[in-house]
Structures are given as structure tokens and as C-alpha cells.
Design a protein around this motif. Structure first.
Motif, mmCIF file in Angstrom:
data_model
loop_
_atom_site.group_PDB
_atom_site.id
_atom_site.type_symbol
_atom_site.label_atom_id
_atom_site.label_comp_id
_atom_site.label_asym_id
_atom_site.label_seq_id
_atom_site.Cartn_x
_atom_site.Cartn_y
_atom_site.Cartn_z
ATOM 1 N N UNK A 8 0.836 -1.206 0.000
ATOM 2 C CA UNK A 8 0.000 0.000 0.000
ATOM 3 C C UNK A 8 0.868 1.252 0.000
ATOM 4 N N UNK A 9 1.932 1.260 0.785
ATOM 5 C CA UNK A 9 2.832 2.415 0.835
ATOM 6 C C UNK A 9 3.473 2.681 -0.523
ATOM 7 N N UNK A 10 3.884 1.620 -1.209
ATOM 8 C CA UNK A 10 4.520 1.773 -2.523
ATOM 9 C C UNK A 10 3.543 2.355 -3.538
ATOM 10 N N UNK A 11 2.312 1.876 -3.516
ATOM 11 C CA UNK A 11 1.279 2.401 -4.429
ATOM 12 C C UNK A 11 1.017 3.872 -4.134
ATOM 13 N N UNK A 38 -5.135 3.747 -8.818
ATOM 14 C CA UNK A 38 -6.155 4.002 -7.803
ATOM 15 C C UNK A 38 -6.980 2.748 -7.514
ATOM 16 N N UNK A 39 -7.313 1.994 -8.552
ATOM 17 C CA UNK A 39 -8.047 0.742 -8.357
ATOM 18 C C UNK A 39 -7.206 -0.270 -7.591
ATOM 19 N N UNK A 40 -5.910 -0.322 -7.900
ATOM 20 C CA UNK A 40 -5.009 -1.233 -7.181
ATOM 21 C C UNK A 40 -4.925 -0.836 -5.713
ATOM 22 N N UNK A 41 -4.858 0.464 -5.453
ATOM 23 C CA UNK A 41 -4.800 0.941 -4.066
ATOM 24 C C UNK A 41 -6.049 0.519 -3.297
ATOM 25 N N UNK A 46 -8.797 -2.781 0.725
ATOM 26 C CA UNK A 46 -9.883 -3.675 1.131
ATOM 27 C C UNK A 46 -9.335 -5.030 1.573
ATOM 28 N N UNK A 47 -8.269 -5.492 0.930
ATOM 29 C CA UNK A 47 -7.651 -6.750 1.336
ATOM 30 C C UNK A 47 -7.054 -6.634 2.738
ATOM 31 N N UNK A 48 -6.409 -5.514 3.015
ATOM 32 C CA UNK A 48 -5.803 -5.322 4.333
ATOM 33 C C UNK A 48 -6.859 -5.213 5.427
ATOM 34 N N UNK A 49 -7.958 -4.531 5.147
ATOM 35 C CA UNK A 49 -8.991 -4.378 6.171
ATOM 36 C C UNK A 49 -9.752 -5.675 6.394
#
Length: 68
Positions: A8-11, A38-41, A46-49
Motif C-alpha cells: 500500500x505504501x509503494x502504491x 487508484x483501483x489497485x490501491x 480492502x484486502x488489508x482491512x
């Protein structure tokens, strides 16, 4: 794929800099445009949450007795 906060940080760094290329450890991914970034972010967020599980709740206890 299992995402981490580093992904997420890299994106987010790439979005902030206006870059389309993101490097993850041993891989480099080139996105077509900012919308794809933006879609990847959002997918990573959502995966992390969803893998973080339920959030802990604060429980307040009160005592209604007379005391000492």
C-alpha cells in the motif's frame, strides 16, 4: 495475492509522484494509468482491512455502589 502495508505504501508513493511504475521487493509493475493505480490501491486497502479481523472495542465499566 496477500498484500502488506508495504504494498500500500509503494502504491501511494507512486500516486503522489505521478509515476506509473511500482517496485515491490523483487518485482516491478507498470500500471497503464493513474486510474489503474487508484483501483489497485483500493483493492489493497480492502484486502488489508478484511484480513485485519474485527477491531477491538473499548468497554467502559462503571461501579454504582456506595464506595467506602
Amino acid at each position: 495475492m496477500s498484500f502488506t502495508q508495504k504494498h500500500l505504501d509503494a502504491i501511494e508513493r507512486a500516486i503522489a509522484r505521478g509515476e506509473k511504475t511500482v517496485r515491490y521487493s523483487d518485482r516491478t509493475v507498470e500500471y497503464r494509468d493513474v486510474d489503474e493505480l487508484l483501483r489497485a490501491r483500493e483493492e489493497i486497502r480492502s484486502s488489508l482491512t478484511s484480513t485485519a479481523g474485527p477491531r477491538s472495542r473499548v468497554v467502559r465499566l462503571s461501579h454504582g455502589g456506595k464506595g467506602i
